[in-house]
Design an enzyme around this catalytic site. Sequence first.
Site, PDB file in Angstrom:
ATOM      1  N   ARG A  16      16.079  32.249  75.126  1.00  0.00           N
ATOM      2  CA  ARG A  16      17.300  32.260  75.922  1.00  0.00           C
ATOM      3  C   ARG A  16      18.486  32.595  75.049  1.00  0.00           C
ATOM      4  O   ARG A  16      18.597  32.089  73.923  1.00  0.00           O
ATOM      5  CB  ARG A  16      17.491  30.873  76.548  1.00  0.00           C
ATOM      6  CG  ARG A  16      18.590  30.796  77.548  1.00  0.00           C
ATOM      7  CD  ARG A  16      18.624  29.486  78.317  1.00  0.00           C
ATOM      8  NE  ARG A  16      17.625  28.505  77.980  1.00  0.00           N
ATOM      9  CZ  ARG A  16      17.937  27.280  77.555  1.00  0.00           C
ATOM     10  NH1 ARG A  16      19.181  26.940  77.356  1.00  0.00           N
ATOM     11  NH2 ARG A  16      16.963  26.411  77.321  1.00  0.00           N
ATOM     12  N   SER A 105      18.095  30.855  84.425  1.00  0.00           N
ATOM     13  CA  SER A 105      18.021  29.517  85.021  1.00  0.00           C
ATOM     14  C   SER A 105      19.396  29.085  85.541  1.00  0.00           C
ATOM     15  O   SER A 105      19.989  29.767  86.363  1.00  0.00           O
ATOM     16  CB  SER A 105      17.446  28.529  84.013  1.00  0.00           C
ATOM     17  OG  SER A 105      17.208  27.280  84.590  1.00  0.00           O
ATOM     18  N   HIS A 106      19.915  27.960  85.054  1.00  0.00           N
ATOM     19  CA  HIS A 106      21.181  27.414  85.539  1.00  0.00           C
ATOM     20  C   HIS A 106      22.320  27.684  84.558  1.00  0.00           C
ATOM     21  O   HIS A 106      23.404  27.119  84.708  1.00  0.00           O
ATOM     22  CB  HIS A 106      21.043  25.904  85.735  1.00  0.00           C
ATOM     23  CG  HIS A 106      20.677  25.179  84.477  1.00  0.00           C
ATOM     24  ND1 HIS A 106      19.391  25.164  83.984  1.00  0.00           N
ATOM     25  CD2 HIS A 106      21.426  24.472  83.589  1.00  0.00           C
ATOM     26  CE1 HIS A 106      19.371  24.467  82.849  1.00  0.00           C
ATOM     27  NE2 HIS A 106      20.586  24.046  82.588  1.00  0.00           N
ATOM     28  N   LYS A 115      10.832  32.815  80.523  1.00  0.00           N
ATOM     29  CA  LYS A 115       9.906  31.693  80.600  1.00  0.00           C
ATOM     30  C   LYS A 115       8.498  32.266  80.620  1.00  0.00           C
ATOM     31  O   LYS A 115       8.228  33.234  81.342  1.00  0.00           O
ATOM     32  CB  LYS A 115      10.170  30.851  81.852  1.00  0.00           C
ATOM     33  CG  LYS A 115      11.508  30.116  81.809  1.00  0.00           C
ATOM     34  CD  LYS A 115      11.743  29.272  83.061  1.00  0.00           C
ATOM     35  CE  LYS A 115      13.066  28.530  82.961  1.00  0.00           C
ATOM     36  NZ  LYS A 115      13.359  27.720  84.173  1.00  0.00           N
ATOM     37  N   ASP A 242      18.674  25.478  91.744  1.00  0.00           N
ATOM     38  CA  ASP A 242      19.317  26.097  90.597  1.00  0.00           C
ATOM     39  C   ASP A 242      19.094  27.610  90.648  1.00  0.00           C
ATOM     40  O   ASP A 242      18.524  28.141  91.607  1.00  0.00           O
ATOM     41  CB  ASP A 242      18.846  25.478  89.284  1.00  0.00           C
ATOM     42  CG  ASP A 242      17.382  25.745  88.971  1.00  0.00           C
ATOM     43  OD1 ASP A 242      16.631  26.102  89.897  1.00  0.00           O
ATOM     44  OD2 ASP A 242      16.982  25.591  87.797  1.00  0.00           O
ATOM     45  N   ASP A 244      17.149  29.746  89.311  1.00  0.00           N
ATOM     46  CA  ASP A 244      15.821  30.354  89.425  1.00  0.00           C
ATOM     47  C   ASP A 244      14.867  29.541  90.300  1.00  0.00           C
ATOM     48  O   ASP A 244      13.675  29.836  90.358  1.00  0.00           O
ATOM     49  CB  ASP A 244      15.208  30.614  88.051  1.00  0.00           C
ATOM     50  CG  ASP A 244      14.841  29.349  87.287  1.00  0.00           C
ATOM     51  OD1 ASP A 244      15.509  28.315  87.491  1.00  0.00           O
ATOM     52  OD2 ASP A 244      13.910  29.384  86.474  1.00  0.00           O
ATOM     53  N   ASP A 246      13.538  26.493  90.308  1.00  0.00           N
ATOM     54  CA  ASP A 246      12.503  25.537  89.906  1.00  0.00           C
ATOM     55  C   ASP A 246      12.995  24.095  89.903  1.00  0.00           C
ATOM     56  O   ASP A 246      12.221  23.166  89.692  1.00  0.00           O
ATOM     57  CB  ASP A 246      11.888  25.903  88.546  1.00  0.00           C
ATOM     58  CG  ASP A 246      12.895  25.972  87.413  1.00  0.00           C
ATOM     59  OD1 ASP A 246      14.088  25.668  87.624  1.00  0.00           O
ATOM     60  OD2 ASP A 246      12.486  26.327  86.290  1.00  0.00           O
ATOM     61  N   ARG A 247      14.310  23.890  90.176  1.00  0.00           N
ATOM     62  CA  ARG A 247      14.848  22.537  90.275  1.00  0.00           C
ATOM     63  C   ARG A 247      15.500  22.344  91.638  1.00  0.00           C
ATOM     64  O   ARG A 247      15.957  23.302  92.266  1.00  0.00           O
ATOM     65  CB  ARG A 247      15.884  22.272  89.176  1.00  0.00           C
ATOM     66  CG  ARG A 247      15.291  22.337  87.794  1.00  0.00           C
ATOM     67  CD  ARG A 247      16.255  21.780  86.772  1.00  0.00           C
ATOM     68  NE  ARG A 247      17.492  22.530  86.728  1.00  0.00           N
ATOM     69  CZ  ARG A 247      18.626  22.061  86.188  1.00  0.00           C
ATOM     70  NH1 ARG A 247      18.675  20.846  85.695  1.00  0.00           N
ATOM     71  NH2 ARG A 247      19.706  22.808  86.163  1.00  0.00           N
ATOM     72  N   HIS A 329      13.344  18.710  87.785  1.00  0.00           N
ATOM     73  CA  HIS A 329      12.080  19.445  87.803  1.00  0.00           C
ATOM     74  C   HIS A 329      11.025  18.480  88.349  1.00  0.00           C
ATOM     75  O   HIS A 329      10.789  17.432  87.744  1.00  0.00           O
ATOM     76  CB  HIS A 329      11.663  19.878  86.392  1.00  0.00           C
ATOM     77  CG  HIS A 329      12.501  20.943  85.776  1.00  0.00           C
ATOM     78  ND1 HIS A 329      12.241  22.285  85.977  1.00  0.00           N
ATOM     79  CD2 HIS A 329      13.584  20.873  84.964  1.00  0.00           C
ATOM     80  CE1 HIS A 329      13.126  23.003  85.298  1.00  0.00           C
ATOM     81  NE2 HIS A 329      13.945  22.171  84.679  1.00  0.00           N
TER      82      HIS A 329
END
Length: 465
Positions: A16, A105-106, A115, A242, A244, A246-247, A329
């Site tokens: 990242r 992501s966030h 990822k 978020d 992407d 996943d949360r 998550h």
Amino acid sequence: MSHRFDPTILREYDIRGVVGRDLGPADAYALGRCFATVLRRGGGQKVAVGYDGRLSSPMLEAALVEGLTASGADVVRVGLGPTPMLYYAEASADDVDGAIQITGSHNPVDHNGFKLVLGSRPFFGPDIVRLGEMAAAADWDEGAGGVERREVLEAYVARIAEGIAGVEGLSDLRIGWDAGNGAAGQAVERLTARLPGEHHLLFTEIDGTFPHHHPDPTEESNLADLKALIAARKLDLGVAFDGDGDRIGVVDGLGRVIWGDQLLGIFAEDMLARRPGAVVIGDVKASGALFDTIHRHGGRPLMWKSGHSHMKAKMLETGAPLAGETSAHIFFADKFYGFDDGLYAAVRLMAASARLGRSVTQLRSEMPVLVNTRELRFPVSESRKFAAVAEVRGRLEAEGARFVDIDGVRVTTPDGWWLLRASNTQAVLVARAESGSAEGLERLIAEIDRQLAASGLRRGDQAGH
């Protein structure tokens, strides 16, 4: 030619950085060369690749695919969508051996990253370090892989909807959904069209500038639009995601946030009614109430390291059907694949509420009243952060304190507990504390400050509550 990654982008759980400063197409290409080589040397051949809605993601995806094929891997392009859709593409296909999602992501709009999954297992820590070493040595294979396009969005959404299969009593639910202009937007539209009940959608247009609010539901300020929608329409609950997908973030019908560890408690109660004695994993930052809830409902609570990769690895090791982090998550291996998926968590929340016979608002109201900090994060250099935690641990041991040290130190006192750990992704220390009273919390925070001062550090001016 060899390639040197900026060392700051090779993180514990992923890769990242800031696009144009320390991350660009050359990094994506080199990553593809290295990952394809690792995959093929291990007997694999095909990699699924997806990307989120950030403005830089298509550019990075193109360079990544070029690098993968140049080292002989075949690529399945699944296109724009949430990270869990990419995980699904890998987990549900017999011919796919690994997966890479391009996602920030966030993080802020100019950030992006990758990822990685290899053989349905998280690819992190030493695996990522190895990629950097391979790139520096140009230790990669030559080849000419093929590329195919595979549409998985509809199949992914259908699989998510199975989370309410056979569950009665959902037709009267009224739910708000805030996609935050993130990568889950199109999936949210298709999913809600399949679900019973009444659904009100916010910001489902995928836009990498995030024009309405930043897509991080763990920051309560980012839930203001969802709270306003719930109040205006008198909805039963709201969910947010978020960048992407996943949360998950959840707000009940009274506008109260249900945090990640609280959600895990709801999921645990629901699942343990069907799977008594099962292991449920919570992270070291989770409320003590979570572990009490798991135990009270006949489960075996297990505290483990924070980080989605650590959680997935521990689930595989223990066979746990459910795990979750305070960062929201949530991982379901119960009737699902074991990866973190905000949309699936939303559907399972609908199912849990119906099976338990209590509204989400009622479930939130029944939770014990505790006072705690959120995460307190303060800068400490990379060279100092782990050493400082080790110093604190040594003093605690000498003092005979009650603590666990699976990830930093989590100390139990008559007032409650406090945590100090080094972030694996940033040059910061993270602290948290929880008590049954405001006075107890103040004493816990004072103890954190005492330990930090003994190591020549201080928290700064962050609020304690």
